[in-house]
Each structure stands twice: as C-alpha cells, then as structure tokens.
Write a protein that holds these residues in place. Sequence first.
Motif, PDB file in Angstrom:
ATOM      1  N   VAL A   1     -14.518   9.253  31.254  1.00 49.68           N
ATOM      2  CA  VAL A   1     -14.375   9.953  29.961  1.00 49.68           C
ATOM      3  C   VAL A   1     -13.353  10.922  29.002  1.00 49.68           C
ATOM      4  O   VAL A   1     -12.629  11.316  29.634  1.00 49.68           O
ATOM      5  CB  VAL A   1     -15.720  11.161  30.333  1.00 49.68           C
ATOM      6  N   LYS A   2     -13.316  10.316  28.383  1.00 52.22           N
ATOM      7  CA  LYS A   2     -11.884  10.623  27.215  1.00 52.22           C
ATOM      8  C   LYS A   2     -12.044  12.274  26.291  1.00 52.22           C
ATOM      9  O   LYS A   2     -13.543  11.833  26.283  1.00 52.22           O
ATOM     10  CB  LYS A   2     -11.945  10.286  25.840  1.00 52.22           C
ATOM     11  N   THR A   3     -11.471  13.549  27.050  1.00 53.77           N
ATOM     12  CA  THR A   3     -11.683  14.598  26.854  1.00 53.77           C
ATOM     13  C   THR A   3     -10.316  15.187  26.155  1.00 53.77           C
ATOM     14  O   THR A   3      -9.306  15.018  26.234  1.00 53.77           O
ATOM     15  CB  THR A   3     -12.268  15.822  27.784  1.00 53.77           C
ATOM     16  N   THR A   4     -10.310  16.646  26.181  1.00 52.87           N
ATOM     17  CA  THR A   4      -9.101  17.601  25.960  1.00 52.87           C
ATOM     18  C   THR A   4      -9.570  19.085  26.702  1.00 52.87           C
ATOM     19  O   THR A   4     -10.398  19.727  26.898  1.00 52.87           O
ATOM     20  CB  THR A   4      -9.111  17.804  24.089  1.00 52.87           C
ATOM     21  N   ARG A   5      -8.100  19.403  26.887  1.00 47.55           N
ATOM     22  CA  ARG A   5      -8.371  20.813  27.491  1.00 47.55           C
ATOM     23  C   ARG A   5      -9.042  22.059  26.558  1.00 47.55           C
ATOM     24  O   ARG A   5      -9.678  22.658  27.469  1.00 47.55           O
ATOM     25  CB  ARG A   5      -7.187  20.759  27.697  1.00 47.55           C
ATOM     26  N   ARG A   6      -8.826  22.204  25.615  1.00 43.31           N
ATOM     27  CA  ARG A   6     -10.249  23.413  25.274  1.00 43.31           C
ATOM     28  C   ARG A   6     -10.832  22.340  25.101  1.00 43.31           C
ATOM     29  O   ARG A   6     -12.081  23.697  24.758  1.00 43.31           O
ATOM     30  CB  ARG A   6      -9.388  23.386  23.007  1.00 43.31           C
TER      31      ARG A   6
END
Length: 462
Positions: free
Chosen positions: A194-199
């Motif tokens: 799963v690709k995500t980002t911290r925000r």
Amino acid sequence: MRRKVSRLFYWAVTMVVLTGVFVVFKSSLGLPDDSQSDVPNGHFLRLRDKINHGQKKIQEKSIPFIVPVENPGVVRKLEGNSNHRTRNVVQEEVEVKPVIEPQDILYKQPYLPKTNMRKLDEVRNFSKVEEEEEGRNLSHPKQQKKTTKNFNTSQRKGSQSNNFDDDAIVRKIVNRTLQKKPSELTLNDIFIGVKTTRRYHKSRLDILVKTWFQNAKQQTFFFTDGYDPEWQNKTGGQMIITDCPTDHHRQSLCCKFSKMYQMYLESGKKWFCHLDDDNYLNVDNLLSVLSEYPPEQDHYLGRSSLNHAIETIDREDGMKTVRFWFATGGAGFCISRALALNMSPYAGGGLFTSMCNRIRLPDDVTVGFISEHLVKTKLTSNKLFNSHLQFLKLFKGETLKKQITLSYGLSEQRSNVVTVPEAIFTIQEDPSRFLSLHCYLYPDADICHRQHAVKFVNNHSR
C-alpha cells in the motif's frame, strides 16, 4: 601318525569356522543365495542395476517404455534394442510436474499404453482407483470389460493377480503425477503493498487499519515517506520507511513503487498486488480471483482508467511513439511472480525510476509500459478492481460483495462513495463509508460489535 590326524582335524575345524563366519557375514549384508538369484553368473545387482536389467530385457523385445531422466520437465521414450550403457533415445514432448522419481516405479513389466482403468478394490490396500478418459464413466460394466481385456493381453491366462497389480500401481503413479494440480493458493502467497504518505497516516491509514487490514495483517505492508512511531505500532511493524520525497509527483511515486517491487522480489511470494491508501480490499475475493491464474505464467491483472490505449514517447528508442494499456493504481493491480521476474531487467535494483523518466509518466503507467511494451504481456482487464474515478454510488447491495477493490473521493462540493445498505455508521462518523462497508461484509468484526454496543447504549440513555 597322531600329528597328521591332529593337523587334519585342526584344518577341518578351521574350514568349518571360516565357512560359518562367511555365511554369517553374507547374511548380515542381506545378499541372496546364488541359487535364488535370477541374474547370470551369480552377480547381485542393487536396485538401480535391477531396474536397468529389466529395462534391457524389455528393449530386447522392442517394447517401448517410459523412464525418468535427469531433466525434471521431460520424459524420454526408449525404442529399439539397447542396453544400460548405450541407448537409442527418442525424446517426446511430455511435460511432467513434478518429476517422477525412480524409486516410485519398478519396471518389472513394460509400461502399458494409455488406456482406461477399471475399479481396483483389491490392489495393495488402495480402496478405490477410478480413471476417466474423454469424459467416459468407467463404472459402466462394458467399460470395465473392455479395460480388463486390454490388460489381459500382456498376462498369462490364470496369473492375473500379481502382474496386474504391479501394472495398475505403475499406471496409477504415473497418471496422478502427470495430472497433479498445482498447490492451492493461500493468503501467505500474496504480497500486498500500500503506497501512502505521512500526512495521510491519520486520515487514511486509520480507516484501513480498522477494516480490511485486520484480514491480512501479515501480508500487507505500508510504504511511506516518513517515520511515524504511532502508526508503526498500530500496523504491527508493517510500515516501510522509503526515504522518498513527500510530495505526490512522479519521482516520489516511482521511488516508493521501486522499493515496494524490490521487497516483493526478495519475499519469494507468488503474487504482488499494489494498492493506494484510499482503497478498500476484499481479501477473500482477491484470493479467489488470483487462484484462477497460475503464478508461474505471466499475468497482469487490473483495470484501465481509460477506454483506449495510452500513447507516449519512448526517449530511449529514437523518440518513437508507443501505445499500450495500463492498470490504474487507483483501483489496484496484481502481477504474477513470473511476470515480476521478467520485468526485473527493466525494474529491479532501482532501475524502475529510470524507466519512469524514460516515458515521463507515473508508476502505474510505467508498469504497463514495461509489461505490455517491453515484456509483451498484455493487461488482463478485471472489472472487479474499482477506483475513485468511477461513479461509486452505483455500487450497492449484493454488488458490493463481489468486488475486489473499492475506493472513495471526498471534496467540499460532493462525495463519491459507495451506498451501503443498513449502514451502522452515520455519514459524519464514516465519511468514506469503509467502516459501514466492512461491517456489511464482515458483521462479526470487532469494530462492528463495538459500534452496535455504542448505538445500544445511546438509544437506551435517551
């Protein structure tokens, strides 16, 4: 005179003792008597030599038979006169999965040509052996009679039991080996990235961790761009820090996918599935669909967001225009182990980011470029993968239960979400509708029981 007698007696006793020692030594080694040996000159062959000896006898009669060879994917057919030293080999294209080991088959009798099998209720503790050929049921008496006649052609009249049993066992082993199905796919054979980002950890990961992640905790990994001890703990250590840029541009997306793809290659699993952090995954449906495709073959499964093939410029091939289909990352896509390995010369070892620069497009489009244009594996479109680019309110009721992935889109103007019947969460509590969807699909989940308890308390406190 007494000395001569004593010497003769001494030598006689010595010979008796030596003979007894030889007999004991011979029996301890398990060697058969010369009188019982069926091998000329009293030589005693081990199992492999016995098999070769039996093969030689069959070859002298010019009867073809099948033997296993070193190559696990080929069975060879030997014809003509030959011995175990020099053989006239004619190779047939017969694929064997898995290989037939020599210890499984003793070639006491020539290999029978393929024919129907009758029921064998008394064959060395085998309860039932039923074989079907071309859709015919062998339990029919006429088929049994015909099969018995075929077997009796290679046997003496009145000696049907032992030879018939040996041939039947050989046929059973070979047929079951040749027709053996691949091992059943399990959830542990799937790598979910799963690709995500911290925000988005709080706003998006919180929903996933509470819902479908509970059904695939050990198989799912979250690839992010910043360390977050709170969510590292909530995901059970399944968060991978990529050190990629934190924006949503092509370079950062390709960087995260490159780390994800490399980790999958090292995992050795059969399937690699990519998701975004706004996807709901029905784990059971995913496993069911992937089970229909052999992972040892090239497969690229997903859904295109366009109704036509995309066109772009290949900057490393004379600025040529190339056309190909790709599966949008917003709906999720899966690639088999075989395809992933064939892609590795173009995407492995960090090369994936350079492929993104080659066509100047994001990671999901680059996967389609490598698969369709370079590796020549076409996209297998599957409409059960769904993204926020679709009108999701059309998904309702029983239709929801059939999908592999779903998504959502939230904005100030409108929301693009699925319609869940008898939702136990309000729109304010569950704007994405993933919580209600999860409870609709899995009503016994912990989050659903807690919500029912909260609603019960609220209703009785008024």
